[in-house]
Scaffold this motif. Structure first.
Motif, PDB file in Angstrom:
ATOM      1  N   ILE A 293      24.533  73.597 -23.009  1.00 37.39           N
ATOM      2  CA  ILE A 293      25.773  73.612 -23.794  1.00 37.39           C
ATOM      3  C   ILE A 293      26.336  75.033 -23.886  1.00 37.39           C
ATOM      4  O   ILE A 293      27.557  75.235 -23.955  1.00 37.39           O
ATOM      5  N   TYR A 294      25.468  76.021 -23.832  1.00 43.65           N
ATOM      6  CA  TYR A 294      25.868  77.430 -23.890  1.00 43.65           C
ATOM      7  C   TYR A 294      26.781  77.797 -22.709  1.00 43.65           C
ATOM      8  O   TYR A 294      27.907  78.258 -22.887  1.00 43.65           O
ATOM      9  N   PHE A 295      26.287  77.559 -21.502  1.00 44.20           N
ATOM     10  CA  PHE A 295      27.065  77.908 -20.314  1.00 44.20           C
ATOM     11  C   PHE A 295      28.255  76.959 -20.119  1.00 44.20           C
ATOM     12  O   PHE A 295      29.322  77.384 -19.664  1.00 44.20           O
ATOM     13  N   LEU A 296      28.078  75.697 -20.470  1.00 43.03           N
ATOM     14  CA  LEU A 296      29.181  74.738 -20.331  1.00 43.03           C
ATOM     15  C   LEU A 296      30.327  75.093 -21.272  1.00 43.03           C
ATOM     16  O   LEU A 296      31.494  75.112 -20.868  1.00 43.03           O
ATOM     17  N   SER A 297      30.007  75.369 -22.535  1.00 37.54           N
ATOM     18  CA  SER A 297      31.063  75.681 -23.502  1.00 37.54           C
ATOM     19  C   SER A 297      31.740  77.008 -23.180  1.00 37.54           C
ATOM     20  O   SER A 297      32.958  77.144 -23.322  1.00 37.54           O
ATOM     21  N   TYR A 298      30.965  77.987 -22.713  1.00 34.80           N
ATOM     22  CA  TYR A 298      31.564  79.269 -22.324  1.00 34.80           C
ATOM     23  C   TYR A 298      32.535  79.077 -21.162  1.00 34.80           C
ATOM     24  O   TYR A 298      33.671  79.568 -21.195  1.00 34.80           O
ATOM     25  N   SER A 299      32.102  78.343 -20.150  1.00 27.57           N
ATOM     26  CA  SER A 299      32.951  78.093 -18.982  1.00 27.57           C
ATOM     27  C   SER A 299      34.212  77.319 -19.365  1.00 27.57           C
ATOM     28  O   SER A 299      35.326  77.666 -18.947  1.00 27.57           O
ATOM     29  N   ALA A 300      34.036  76.272 -20.190  1.00 28.11           N
ATOM     30  CA  ALA A 300      35.179  75.438 -20.583  1.00 28.11           C
ATOM     31  C   ALA A 300      36.170  76.217 -21.447  1.00 28.11           C
ATOM     32  O   ALA A 300      37.397  76.100 -21.272  1.00 28.11           O
ATOM     33  N   LEU A 301      35.660  77.029 -22.383  1.00 30.24           N
ATOM     34  CA  LEU A 301      36.541  77.813 -23.248  1.00 30.24           C
ATOM     35  C   LEU A 301      37.307  78.877 -22.456  1.00 30.24           C
ATOM     36  O   LEU A 301      38.493  79.110 -22.702  1.00 30.24           O
ATOM     37  N   CYS A 302      36.619  79.510 -21.513  1.00 26.60           N
ATOM     38  CA  CYS A 302      37.292  80.502 -20.675  1.00 26.60           C
ATOM     39  C   CYS A 302      38.417  79.854 -19.863  1.00 26.60           C
ATOM     40  O   CYS A 302      39.524  80.399 -19.763  1.00 26.60           O
ATOM     41  N   ASP A 303      38.132  78.680 -19.285  1.00 22.33           N
ATOM     42  CA  ASP A 303      39.163  77.967 -18.510  1.00 22.33           C
ATOM     43  C   ASP A 303      40.344  77.576 -19.398  1.00 22.33           C
ATOM     44  O   ASP A 303      41.504  77.673 -18.991  1.00 22.33           O
ATOM     45  N   TRP A 304      40.039  77.127 -20.593  1.00 23.17           N
ATOM     46  CA  TRP A 304      41.079  76.640 -21.508  1.00 23.17           C
ATOM     47  C   TRP A 304      41.953  77.782 -22.032  1.00 23.17           C
ATOM     48  O   TRP A 304      43.171  77.634 -22.170  1.00 23.17           O
ATOM     49  N   LEU A 305      41.328  78.936 -22.313  1.00 27.15           N
ATOM     50  CA  LEU A 305      42.057  80.056 -22.925  1.00 27.15           C
ATOM     51  C   LEU A 305      42.702  80.998 -21.904  1.00 27.15           C
ATOM     52  O   LEU A 305      43.525  81.830 -22.283  1.00 27.15           O
ATOM     53  N   THR A 306      42.315  80.876 -20.652  1.00 24.97           N
ATOM     54  CA  THR A 306      42.891  81.753 -19.625  1.00 24.97           C
ATOM     55  C   THR A 306      44.221  81.187 -19.126  1.00 24.97           C
ATOM     56  O   THR A 306      44.283  80.029 -18.700  1.00 24.97           O
ATOM     57  N   PRO A 307      45.299  81.962 -19.186  1.00 21.03           N
ATOM     58  CA  PRO A 307      46.607  81.464 -18.730  1.00 21.03           C
ATOM     59  C   PRO A 307      46.596  81.090 -17.247  1.00 21.03           C
ATOM     60  O   PRO A 307      45.812  81.646 -16.466  1.00 21.03           O
ATOM     61  N   ASP A 308      47.438  80.169 -16.876  1.00 22.24           N
ATOM     62  CA  ASP A 308      47.577  79.777 -15.470  1.00 22.24           C
ATOM     63  C   ASP A 308      47.998  80.986 -14.641  1.00 22.24           C
ATOM     64  O   ASP A 308      48.821  81.802 -15.058  1.00 22.24           O
ATOM     65  N   GLY A 309      47.433  81.057 -13.469  1.00 21.51           N
ATOM     66  CA  GLY A 309      47.778  82.159 -12.565  1.00 21.51           C
ATOM     67  C   GLY A 309      46.810  83.320 -12.617  1.00 21.51           C
ATOM     68  O   GLY A 309      46.843  84.194 -11.749  1.00 21.51           O
ATOM     69  N   ARG A 310      45.927  83.360 -13.643  1.00 22.38           N
ATOM     70  CA  ARG A 310      44.927  84.425 -13.727  1.00 22.38           C
ATOM     71  C   ARG A 310      43.597  83.925 -13.200  1.00 22.38           C
ATOM     72  O   ARG A 310      43.143  82.832 -13.547  1.00 22.38           O
ATOM     73  N   ASN A 311      42.956  84.739 -12.351  1.00 21.59           N
ATOM     74  CA  ASN A 311      41.684  84.326 -11.757  1.00 21.59           C
ATOM     75  C   ASN A 311      40.502  84.496 -12.710  1.00 21.59           C
ATOM     76  O   ASN A 311      39.544  83.738 -12.662  1.00 21.59           O
ATOM     77  N   LYS A 312      40.607  85.501 -13.573  1.00 24.51           N
ATOM     78  CA  LYS A 312      39.486  85.806 -14.462  1.00 24.51           C
ATOM     79  C   LYS A 312      39.974  85.894 -15.908  1.00 24.51           C
ATOM     80  O   LYS A 312      41.094  86.319 -16.163  1.00 24.51           O
ATOM     81  N   PRO A 313      39.119  85.509 -16.849  1.00 24.77           N
ATOM     82  CA  PRO A 313      39.510  85.590 -18.273  1.00 24.77           C
ATOM     83  C   PRO A 313      39.631  87.037 -18.732  1.00 24.77           C
ATOM     84  O   PRO A 313      38.936  87.930 -18.233  1.00 24.77           O
TER      85      PRO A 313
END
Length: 270
Positions: free
Chosen positions: A155-175
């Motif tokens: 859940i640690y790595f899954l939630s980190y990955s999901a939150l980064c994807d959700w909070l990172t604006p479209d068009g940016r490769n990295k959070p």
């Protein structure tokens, strides 16, 4: 580089989180030696196992190690990282818990010499455990630790990955920096929310010394603890764990991402 970045992040996080980790027992830095010796290696192995497992899964399923992973891929890789941690951390966890919970001898009011504490340091604690309980004593509570770390790490790595994807604006490769901080902090809180019941049981099993034999195993420890103290016993320290988890994992992930980006930039510049 994942191993190095994980080691640096884990080492820095120890300074942030250890005092809060020991508040729930007694004494800020009692038993810290075993944790300090292990934390950088453990974090290195954890993050390295995660990234390598994720790459292997993606290559197996999609034909390329750098393919976009699914949520299942991330969860399975996180669980593998948790299992790898257990192999390394169980002995130091046993030593830490025993050191934190042993009672120091009270000053004598007579002229009789004060007896020494049973464990005079982390390494001495490990030697005593091996002498009295064999090498198996170093892995007391291993079943509870596996349940804790595999589920929490998933859940640690899954939630980190999901939150980064959700909070990172479209068009940016990295959070961005702030996204990494928030995602890492919340991922730590979610993971410890899930891990706390098994953390309680793990500690109780590890405190159980050879002459006591209070618990026959994981299920017996859970049943006896709940029977005597109610279900709320499984959530002892939940608030403190979550308070500790947020800043600690902010430090872990921002350091991890920072080291990776620095090295990538340096390599690409060359």
């Amino acid at each position: 580089m994942d191993f190095i970045a994980g080691a640096i992040g884990g080492g820095l996080s120890t300074a942030v989180g250890y005092p809060l980790d020991t508040v729930k027992v007694r004494g800020f830095y009692k038993g810290v030696t075993a944790s300090v010796l292990a934390v950088s290696v453990v974090s290195s192995v954890s993050f390295g196992t995660y990234k390598n497992s994720l790459g292997a899964l993606c290559k197996l399923r999609y034909g390329a190690a750098d393919a976009k992973p699914s949520k299942l891929d991330v969860s399975l890789s996180g669980a593998a990282a948790g299992a790898a941690r257990v192999v390394l951390t169980n002995p130091s966890e046993v030593a830490k818990v025993r050191m934190q919970t042993q009672r120091n001898p009270c000053p004598s009011t007579t002229h009789q010499p004060v007896s020494k504490p049973k464990y005079q340091g982390s390494l001495h604690c490990l030697k005593v455990i091996i002498k009295e309980e064999g090498f198996g004593g170093l892995y007391k509570g291993c079943s509870a630790l596996l349940c804790r770390d595999c589920s929490a790490s998933a859940i640690y790595f899954l939630s980190y990955s999901a939150l980064c994807d959700w909070l990172t604006p479209d068009g940016r490769n990295k959070p961005g920096f702030l996204v990494v901080l928030l995602s890492g902090g919340f991922a730590g809180v979610l993971a410890w929310g899930l891990a706390t019941p098994m953390d309680v049981i793990k500690s109780r099993m590890q405190i159980d010394e050879s002459e006591q034999h209070k618990y026959k195993g994981l299920i017996h420890c859970v049943r006896e603890s709940v029977r005597k103290e109610g279900a709320k016993v499984l959530f002892k320290g939940l608030g403190l764990n979550c308070i500790r988890a947020f800043p600690v994992n902010m430090v872990v992930f921002v350091t991890y991402e920072g080291v990776l980006r620095f090295t990538d930039h340096y390599i690409n510049k060359k």
